[in-house]
Design a protein around this motif. Sequence first.
Motif, PDB file in Angstrom:
ATOM      1  N   ASN A  20     -36.118 -72.348  93.718  1.00 56.98           N
ATOM      2  CA  ASN A  20     -35.194 -71.251  93.460  1.00 56.98           C
ATOM      3  C   ASN A  20     -34.198 -71.674  92.397  1.00 56.98           C
ATOM      4  OD1 ASN A  20     -36.255 -69.510  95.385  1.00 56.98           O
ATOM      5  ND2 ASN A  20     -35.117 -70.514  97.016  1.00 56.98           N
ATOM      6  N   ALA A  21     -33.982 -70.817  91.408  1.00 57.47           N
ATOM      7  CA  ALA A  21     -32.998 -71.113  90.369  1.00 57.47           C
ATOM      8  C   ALA A  21     -31.675 -70.464  90.718  1.00 57.47           C
ATOM      9  CB  ALA A  21     -33.507 -70.596  89.019  1.00 57.47           C
ATOM     10  N   SER A  22     -30.609 -70.976  90.107  1.00 52.50           N
ATOM     11  CA  SER A  22     -29.288 -70.415  90.390  1.00 52.50           C
ATOM     12  C   SER A  22     -29.184 -69.015  89.819  1.00 52.50           C
ATOM     13  CB  SER A  22     -28.202 -71.303  89.779  1.00 52.50           C
ATOM     14  OG  SER A  22     -28.401 -71.420  88.391  1.00 52.50           O
ATOM     15  N   ILE A  23     -28.310 -68.215  90.404  1.00 48.46           N
ATOM     16  CA  ILE A  23     -28.163 -66.814  90.032  1.00 48.46           C
ATOM     17  C   ILE A  23     -26.796 -66.586  89.393  1.00 48.46           C
ATOM     18  CG2 ILE A  23     -28.051 -64.450  90.914  1.00 48.46           C
ATOM     19  CD1 ILE A  23     -29.907 -65.334  93.163  1.00 48.46           C
ATOM     20  N   PHE A  24     -26.805 -65.902  88.240  1.00 43.30           N
ATOM     21  CA  PHE A  24     -25.547 -65.540  87.603  1.00 43.30           C
ATOM     22  C   PHE A  24     -25.367 -64.028  87.757  1.00 43.30           C
ATOM     23  CE2 PHE A  24     -24.105 -69.265  85.265  1.00 43.30           C
ATOM     24  CZ  PHE A  24     -25.217 -70.089  85.361  1.00 43.30           C
ATOM     25  N   SER A  25     -24.419 -63.650  88.551  1.00 41.46           N
ATOM     26  CA  SER A  25     -24.178 -62.229  88.777  1.00 41.46           C
ATOM     27  C   SER A  25     -22.686 -61.978  88.692  1.00 41.46           C
ATOM     28  CB  SER A  25     -24.710 -61.799  90.145  1.00 41.46           C
ATOM     29  OG  SER A  25     -24.481 -60.438  90.364  1.00 41.46           O
ATOM     30  N   HIS A 312     -29.339 -75.114  74.164  1.00 43.55           N
ATOM     31  CA  HIS A 312     -29.274 -76.564  74.333  1.00 43.55           C
ATOM     32  C   HIS A 312     -28.062 -76.852  75.215  1.00 43.55           C
ATOM     33  CE1 HIS A 312     -29.209 -80.828  73.560  1.00 43.55           C
ATOM     34  NE2 HIS A 312     -30.235 -80.751  72.711  1.00 43.55           N
ATOM     35  N   GLU A 313     -28.295 -77.471  76.345  1.00 38.61           N
ATOM     36  CA  GLU A 313     -27.238 -77.713  77.328  1.00 38.61           C
ATOM     37  C   GLU A 313     -26.065 -78.487  76.732  1.00 38.61           C
ATOM     38  OE1 GLU A 313     -25.705 -76.713  80.518  1.00 38.61           O
ATOM     39  OE2 GLU A 313     -27.788 -76.915  81.112  1.00 38.61           O
ATOM     40  N   TYR A 331     -35.090 -77.715  81.924  1.00 39.17           N
ATOM     41  CA  TYR A 331     -36.321 -78.458  81.690  1.00 39.17           C
ATOM     42  C   TYR A 331     -36.076 -79.465  80.562  1.00 39.17           C
ATOM     43  CZ  TYR A 331     -37.076 -75.366  77.717  1.00 39.17           C
ATOM     44  OH  TYR A 331     -36.931 -74.667  76.549  1.00 39.17           O
ATOM     45  N   ALA A 332     -37.111 -80.216  80.220  1.00 40.30           N
ATOM     46  CA  ALA A 332     -37.010 -81.288  79.223  1.00 40.30           C
ATOM     47  C   ALA A 332     -35.913 -82.267  79.609  1.00 40.30           C
ATOM     48  CB  ALA A 332     -36.768 -80.716  77.828  1.00 40.30           C
ATOM     49  N   GLY A 333     -35.911 -82.657  80.890  1.00 38.04           N
ATOM     50  CA  GLY A 333     -34.936 -83.620  81.356  1.00 38.04           C
ATOM     51  C   GLY A 333     -33.531 -83.072  81.424  1.00 38.04           C
ATOM     52  N   GLY A 334     -33.394 -81.761  81.548  1.00 40.72           N
ATOM     53  CA  GLY A 334     -32.080 -81.146  81.606  1.00 40.72           C
ATOM     54  C   GLY A 334     -31.468 -80.872  80.249  1.00 40.72           C
ATOM     55  N   THR A 335     -32.226 -81.140  79.185  1.00 41.71           N
ATOM     56  CA  THR A 335     -31.712 -80.938  77.824  1.00 41.71           C
ATOM     57  C   THR A 335     -31.551 -79.460  77.497  1.00 41.71           C
ATOM     58  OG1 THR A 335     -32.782 -82.972  77.085  1.00 41.71           O
ATOM     59  CG2 THR A 335     -32.116 -81.424  75.369  1.00 41.71           C
ATOM     60  N   PHE A 336     -32.501 -78.650  77.940  1.00 47.75           N
ATOM     61  CA  PHE A 336     -32.490 -77.222  77.629  1.00 47.75           C
ATOM     62  C   PHE A 336     -32.308 -76.387  78.893  1.00 47.75           C
ATOM     63  CE2 PHE A 336     -34.917 -79.169  74.194  1.00 47.75           C
ATOM     64  CZ  PHE A 336     -34.303 -78.615  73.076  1.00 47.75           C
ATOM     65  N   LYS A 337     -31.671 -75.250  78.703  1.00 42.34           N
ATOM     66  CA  LYS A 337     -31.503 -74.277  79.788  1.00 42.34           C
ATOM     67  C   LYS A 337     -32.064 -72.945  79.309  1.00 42.34           C
ATOM     68  CE  LYS A 337     -27.654 -73.877  82.266  1.00 42.34           C
ATOM     69  NZ  LYS A 337     -26.265 -73.534  82.668  1.00 42.34           N
ATOM     70  N   VAL A 338     -32.836 -72.303  80.169  1.00 43.35           N
ATOM     71  CA  VAL A 338     -33.388 -70.986  79.838  1.00 43.35           C
ATOM     72  C   VAL A 338     -32.853 -69.955  80.835  1.00 43.35           C
ATOM     73  CG1 VAL A 338     -35.479 -69.576  79.770  1.00 43.35           C
ATOM     74  CG2 VAL A 338     -35.472 -71.837  78.728  1.00 43.35           C
ATOM     75  N   PHE A 339     -32.303 -68.863  80.296  1.00 40.46           N
ATOM     76  CA  PHE A 339     -31.869 -67.723  81.092  1.00 40.46           C
ATOM     77  C   PHE A 339     -32.991 -66.693  81.059  1.00 40.46           C
ATOM     78  CE2 PHE A 339     -28.153 -69.861  79.556  1.00 40.46           C
ATOM     79  CZ  PHE A 339     -27.237 -69.810  80.599  1.00 40.46           C
ATOM     80  N   GLN A 340     -33.403 -66.216  82.222  1.00 38.59           N
ATOM     81  CA  GLN A 340     -34.558 -65.338  82.315  1.00 38.59           C
ATOM     82  C   GLN A 340     -34.234 -64.082  83.123  1.00 38.59           C
ATOM     83  OE1 GLN A 340     -38.971 -66.578  83.008  1.00 38.59           O
ATOM     84  NE2 GLN A 340     -38.073 -66.357  85.022  1.00 38.59           N
ATOM     85  N   GLY A 341     -34.611 -62.923  82.587  1.00 36.23           N
ATOM     86  CA  GLY A 341     -34.405 -61.662  83.284  1.00 36.23           C
ATOM     87  C   GLY A 341     -35.500 -60.671  82.942  1.00 36.23           C
ATOM     88  N   TYR A 342     -35.539 -59.583  83.690  1.00 37.82           N
ATOM     89  CA  TYR A 342     -36.591 -58.574  83.524  1.00 37.82           C
ATOM     90  C   TYR A 342     -35.996 -57.170  83.485  1.00 37.82           C
ATOM     91  CZ  TYR A 342     -39.635 -62.400  85.063  1.00 37.82           C
ATOM     92  OH  TYR A 342     -40.286 -63.601  85.186  1.00 37.82           O
ATOM     93  N   GLY A 386     -46.382 -77.586  74.626  1.00 37.11           N
ATOM     94  CA  GLY A 386     -45.361 -78.212  75.443  1.00 37.11           C
ATOM     95  C   GLY A 386     -45.027 -77.335  76.609  1.00 37.11           C
ATOM     96  N   ALA A 387     -43.911 -77.606  77.286  1.00 34.82           N
ATOM     97  CA  ALA A 387     -43.518 -76.864  78.487  1.00 34.82           C
ATOM     98  C   ALA A 387     -43.066 -75.469  78.114  1.00 34.82           C
ATOM     99  CB  ALA A 387     -42.395 -77.609  79.198  1.00 34.82           C
TER     100      ALA A 387
END
Length: 409
Positions: A20-25, A312-313, A331-342, A386-387
Amino acid sequence: MHKSILLLICMLSCLPLLSNASIFSNILGGVVSVVKLVREVIDMFTTSTEEKQLEHLTQEMSTLKRAMNSSNGRLLQMMKETSYKTVLTDSIDKIESCEKDYYNYLANKSNATRKNLEKCHDIIENVRTLGKYLSGKSILNTPPLLDLYKENGVCDGAVINGVFKYVFSNLAVGCSVVRTTEALTHESRTNLYDDECKTIMNDVLNYMESEYNGCAPKSCNTFHNHVNNQLATHTSLTLGALHGKLSEMYPWFNFLVFKFEKGGKATEAGNFSLGHDDGIWLLGHRYDIFYFDARIQISQQNQKYQLLIEVHEKYLNGSYFGNVSMETTHYAGGTFKVFQGYASENNVYCAKPNTYTVVHVGEEGKEANTYTVVGEEGKEGNQSNGADPRRTKLPVVWCILIVFYFLYG
């Protein structure tokens, strides 16, 4: 033995995909588009079957109109057209007089206060007048009311919202008053004024939706310069305050705001299209601002259109999304953060083509991974060495099949 080791490796590799990923609301406080306001008032007016419920709605509208009038320095006095100023002032003054009679009756239900309130049935004419000009009608040869606040077709969202909210809140108060007088006079046997007020409000809603539809595309080309000029005098804004300022200026858009140290940037991917301004600088920080149709809801629930924003974190200073809820993945060892929504539908305002290429560069300048996401009418293509931050479900399926093989094969 080797099967057990392979099974363990497979299970561990699946865990990040299933976690589960954290939620930003964040709820957008204090800034409500007029379209949303009218919808909420119509809903409250329709469902308010008890006196207390109607009283609560009236109090809310009374508070709003006082706040709008105070913050905008007597809005009606600022109007460019004397004809509107005269007609609207006359109607609002009569509604405000009956508003006092309404509250006097609620505070002390005597024969005297009831008679004073019953005399207010004729302010339905004033409600009709306000509804007329809030739904696009004009006086003689003058432009429609809200057209006074457009320059070369480009809408001044803050002023339009201010004028509209003030006039509409008076209309809503007038509707509460005439609905109460009708109930007192006819002992709730008729609801003609009640039905007429709902019709007026729905006409206003339809008009404002069409206004927003016209204002949104015309603001695309002027967005960057307008935002830059406006924010030049608001250099100390927090991210939440900046988001609120943008929503005030462009109430027809939703916003995703990112703040970066020098060297940082946000990159979008997915088949959801949206506007993107990556050239806003304040006090040495870069701001990436994404914007899209305010009617579209982005959530974490898997739907037809997907939005991914990669940062880039190391350079990310903060982000604020208002009422938009997005999932985050590292991912990538915590280097990058991806925000995802639908979203269930795609955005058409200020939208760029749905083809994006994202290249991740490692600390030593080496390319970490690359992927391309192409979206056409809800279809996606993917090339990767890659990932992929979309965390495709394909590895999960393979893991399940492999586990099944080891257990039962």
